[in-house]
Design a protein around this motif. Structure first.
Motif, PDB file in Angstrom:
ATOM      1  N   THR A 180      -3.829 -12.827  17.053  1.00  0.00           N
ATOM      2  CA  THR A 180      -4.449 -12.027  18.110  1.00  0.00           C
ATOM      3  C   THR A 180      -5.831 -11.522  17.691  1.00  0.00           C
ATOM      4  N   PRO A 181      -6.677 -11.188  18.672  1.00  0.00           N
ATOM      5  CA  PRO A 181      -7.962 -10.563  18.338  1.00  0.00           C
ATOM      6  C   PRO A 181      -7.794  -9.284  17.540  1.00  0.00           C
ATOM      7  N   GLU A 182      -6.778  -8.491  17.878  1.00  0.00           N
ATOM      8  CA  GLU A 182      -6.549  -7.244  17.150  1.00  0.00           C
ATOM      9  C   GLU A 182      -6.187  -7.511  15.692  1.00  0.00           C
ATOM     10  N   GLY A 183      -5.424  -8.582  15.458  1.00  0.00           N
ATOM     11  CA  GLY A 183      -5.075  -8.942  14.087  1.00  0.00           C
ATOM     12  C   GLY A 183      -6.290  -9.370  13.289  1.00  0.00           C
ATOM     13  N   VAL A 184      -7.174 -10.157  13.909  1.00  0.00           N
ATOM     14  CA  VAL A 184      -8.405 -10.580  13.238  1.00  0.00           C
ATOM     15  C   VAL A 184      -9.284  -9.370  12.944  1.00  0.00           C
ATOM     16  N   ALA A 185      -9.351  -8.427  13.873  1.00  0.00           N
ATOM     17  CA  ALA A 185     -10.134  -7.211  13.647  1.00  0.00           C
ATOM     18  C   ALA A 185      -9.592  -6.432  12.454  1.00  0.00           C
ATOM     19  N   ARG A 186      -8.273  -6.372  12.320  1.00  0.00           N
ATOM     20  CA  ARG A 186      -7.677  -5.698  11.153  1.00  0.00           C
ATOM     21  C   ARG A 186      -8.051  -6.418   9.865  1.00  0.00           C
ATOM     22  N   LEU A 187      -8.118  -7.740   9.916  1.00  0.00           N
ATOM     23  CA  LEU A 187      -8.491  -8.528   8.736  1.00  0.00           C
ATOM     24  C   LEU A 187      -9.950  -8.291   8.356  1.00  0.00           C
ATOM     25  N   LEU A 188     -10.791  -8.023   9.334  1.00  0.00           N
ATOM     26  CA  LEU A 188     -12.198  -7.716   9.070  1.00  0.00           C
ATOM     27  C   LEU A 188     -12.384  -6.277   8.582  1.00  0.00           C
ATOM     28  N   GLU A 189     -11.503  -5.395   8.992  1.00  0.00           N
ATOM     29  CA  GLU A 189     -11.624  -3.978   8.645  1.00  0.00           C
ATOM     30  C   GLU A 189     -10.994  -3.630   7.306  1.00  0.00           C
ATOM     31  N   HIS A 190      -9.944  -4.335   6.922  1.00  0.00           N
ATOM     32  CA  HIS A 190      -9.164  -3.992   5.736  1.00  0.00           C
ATOM     33  C   HIS A 190      -9.991  -4.162   4.461  1.00  0.00           C
ATOM     34  N   GLU A 191      -9.787  -3.267   3.500  1.00  0.00           N
ATOM     35  CA  GLU A 191     -10.561  -3.316   2.254  1.00  0.00           C
ATOM     36  C   GLU A 191     -10.299  -4.581   1.450  1.00  0.00           C
ATOM     37  N   ASN A 192      -9.157  -5.209   1.668  1.00  0.00           N
ATOM     38  CA  ASN A 192      -8.848  -6.473   0.988  1.00  0.00           C
ATOM     39  C   ASN A 192      -8.904  -7.665   1.946  1.00  0.00           C
ATOM     40  N   GLY A 193      -9.609  -7.482   3.044  1.00  0.00           N
ATOM     41  CA  GLY A 193      -9.740  -8.527   4.037  1.00  0.00           C
ATOM     42  C   GLY A 193     -10.988  -9.365   3.854  1.00  0.00           C
ATOM     43  N   ILE A 194     -11.475  -9.922   4.943  1.00  0.00           N
ATOM     44  CA  ILE A 194     -12.583 -10.877   4.893  1.00  0.00           C
ATOM     45  C   ILE A 194     -13.832 -10.274   4.255  1.00  0.00           C
ATOM     46  N   PHE A 195     -14.084  -8.994   4.501  1.00  0.00           N
ATOM     47  CA  PHE A 195     -15.279  -8.347   3.959  1.00  0.00           C
ATOM     48  C   PHE A 195     -15.058  -7.753   2.560  1.00  0.00           C
ATOM     49  N   GLN A 196     -13.997  -8.135   1.878  1.00  0.00           N
ATOM     50  CA  GLN A 196     -13.771  -7.629   0.523  1.00  0.00           C
ATOM     51  C   GLN A 196     -15.015  -7.868  -0.344  1.00  0.00           C
ATOM     52  N   TYR A 197     -15.440  -6.821  -1.048  1.00  0.00           N
ATOM     53  CA  TYR A 197     -16.608  -6.842  -1.943  1.00  0.00           C
ATOM     54  C   TYR A 197     -17.935  -7.063  -1.200  1.00  0.00           C
ATOM     55  N   ALA A 198     -17.937  -6.899   0.105  1.00  0.00           N
ATOM     56  CA  ALA A 198     -19.172  -7.094   0.877  1.00  0.00           C
ATOM     57  C   ALA A 198     -20.253  -6.122   0.416  1.00  0.00           C
ATOM     58  N   ARG A 199     -21.495  -6.596   0.463  1.00  0.00           N
ATOM     59  CA  ARG A 199     -22.653  -5.762   0.122  1.00  0.00           C
ATOM     60  C   ARG A 199     -23.664  -5.840   1.272  1.00  0.00           C
ATOM     61  N   GLY A 200     -24.420  -4.756   1.417  1.00  0.00           N
ATOM     62  CA  GLY A 200     -25.467  -4.721   2.431  1.00  0.00           C
ATOM     63  C   GLY A 200     -24.905  -4.630   3.843  1.00  0.00           C
ATOM     64  N   LYS A 201     -25.692  -5.084   4.790  1.00  0.00           N
ATOM     65  CA  LYS A 201     -25.292  -5.056   6.191  1.00  0.00           C
ATOM     66  C   LYS A 201     -24.151  -6.042   6.429  1.00  0.00           C
ATOM     67  N   ARG A 202     -23.326  -5.730   7.418  1.00  0.00           N
ATOM     68  CA  ARG A 202     -22.194  -6.597   7.738  1.00  0.00           C
ATOM     69  C   ARG A 202     -22.389  -7.231   9.115  1.00  0.00           C
ATOM     70  N   ILE A 203     -22.312  -8.556   9.137  1.00  0.00           N
ATOM     71  CA  ILE A 203     -22.443  -9.306  10.388  1.00  0.00           C
ATOM     72  C   ILE A 203     -21.186 -10.158  10.562  1.00  0.00           C
ATOM     73  N   VAL A 204     -20.615 -10.127  11.758  1.00  0.00           N
ATOM     74  CA  VAL A 204     -19.518 -11.034  12.099  1.00  0.00           C
ATOM     75  C   VAL A 204     -20.102 -12.182  12.911  1.00  0.00           C
ATOM     76  N   PHE A 205     -19.898 -13.399  12.442  1.00  0.00           N
ATOM     77  CA  PHE A 205     -20.435 -14.593  13.102  1.00  0.00           C
ATOM     78  C   PHE A 205     -19.257 -15.369  13.688  1.00  0.00           C
ATOM     79  N   CYS A 206     -19.131 -15.358  15.010  1.00  0.00           N
ATOM     80  CA  CYS A 206     -18.014 -15.995  15.697  1.00  0.00           C
ATOM     81  C   CYS A 206     -18.395 -17.417  16.099  1.00  0.00           C
ATOM     82  N   THR A 207     -17.753 -18.404  15.493  1.00  0.00           N
ATOM     83  CA  THR A 207     -17.973 -19.799  15.861  1.00  0.00           C
ATOM     84  C   THR A 207     -16.918 -20.229  16.887  1.00  0.00           C
TER      85      THR A 207
END
Length: 251
Positions: A180-207
């Motif tokens: 679900t979209p809500e599940g993907v959003a949780r994966l983007l928000e979680h500290e161990n999710g897609i943005f783990q160790y992210a630096r600087g600005k955060r951009i989500v690129f939807c293909t």
């Protein structure tokens, strides 16, 4: 704005780290090509692995000697070409550079855009990173997380998902249930999710936005509302045919 202007709006001097799944190499390639067409200095590389056939047209340098590699890239940039540098070829893959080397390269050439594929996904459309992933250089100014919209509505199975147990734990979606979209959003928000160790600005690129109903895109955008993002990019197509339709500014 045109497709080219949208890509241009994502370019900036510094290290741009591309993470996630379902189009990372597409984003890296397009950013490099657009920067070259604009006569901007750009280097494309990875801190993990990429397909050797994919990078061969870029005429890359192979090796981990800073002086030799930097000299090679400088000549490419002087000729108006896209710089490309990897550590070695290993079968059908190329081995990436250490993040510290890229930090040093940025220090030497702060006006360059250094576009880094910083994550691996085994060609799947969704993933959760391992504890040591993504491999993001310290000087990264923007982290771009790729989300393939085609995964929405698909079942949570290994056909579509890399590190499925970790994705299940973070999203709360049962194995075999629809993603679900809500599940993907949780994966983007979680500290161990897609943005783990992210630096600087955060951009989500939807293909793959053209492969789903517009209401699915709207539902994901609504689910992302509370996330601390810089931009959300909506794009159609794949590889050289990838075309940005809209760039939404979040904060």
């Amino acid at each position: 704005m045109s497709d080219r202007q949208y890509w241009e709006s994502l370019l900036e001097p510094g290290i741009l780290a591309v993470v996630g799944a379902g189009g990372k190499t597409t984003v890296v390639s397009k950013l490099g090509a657009v920067a070259t067409s604009l006569k901007r200095p750009v280097v494309v590389t990875t801190t993990t692995k990429m397909g050797s056939e994919q990078v061969a047209p870029w005429n890359p340098y192979y090796g981990d000697d800073l002086a030799l590699g930097e000299a090679y890239i400088v000549e490419q940039v002087k000729r108006g070409q896209m710089g490309s540098w990897f550590q070695a070829i290993a079968g059908h893959k190329v081995v990436g550079l250490e993040p510290e080397l890229l930090d040093t390269l940025h220090d030497h050439h702060p006006d360059w855009s250094i576009v880094v594929e910083a994550d691996g996904a085994k060609t799947k459309w969704l993933k959760a990173p391992k504890p040591h992933e993504p491999v993001i250089p310290a000087n990264t100014v923007t982290t771009i997380a790729v989300v393939n919209m085609q995964v929405l509505g698909k079942p949570l199975t290994e056909d579509y998902v890399h590190r499925i147990e970790e994705v299940q734990a973070i999203t709360g979606i049962a194995l075999g249930d629809r993603i679900t979209p809500e599940g993907v959003a949780r994966l983007l928000e979680h500290e161990n999710g897609i943005f783990q160790y992210a630096r600087g600005k955060r951009i989500v690129f939807c293909t793959g936005c053209d492969a789903v109903h517009p209401s699915v895109v709207d539902t994901l955008l609504q689910a992302l509302q509370s996330l601390p993002l810089h931009k959300v990019v909506l794009a159609n197509g794949y590889r050289e045919n990838c075309c940005i339709q809209k760039v939404l500014t979040w904060q």
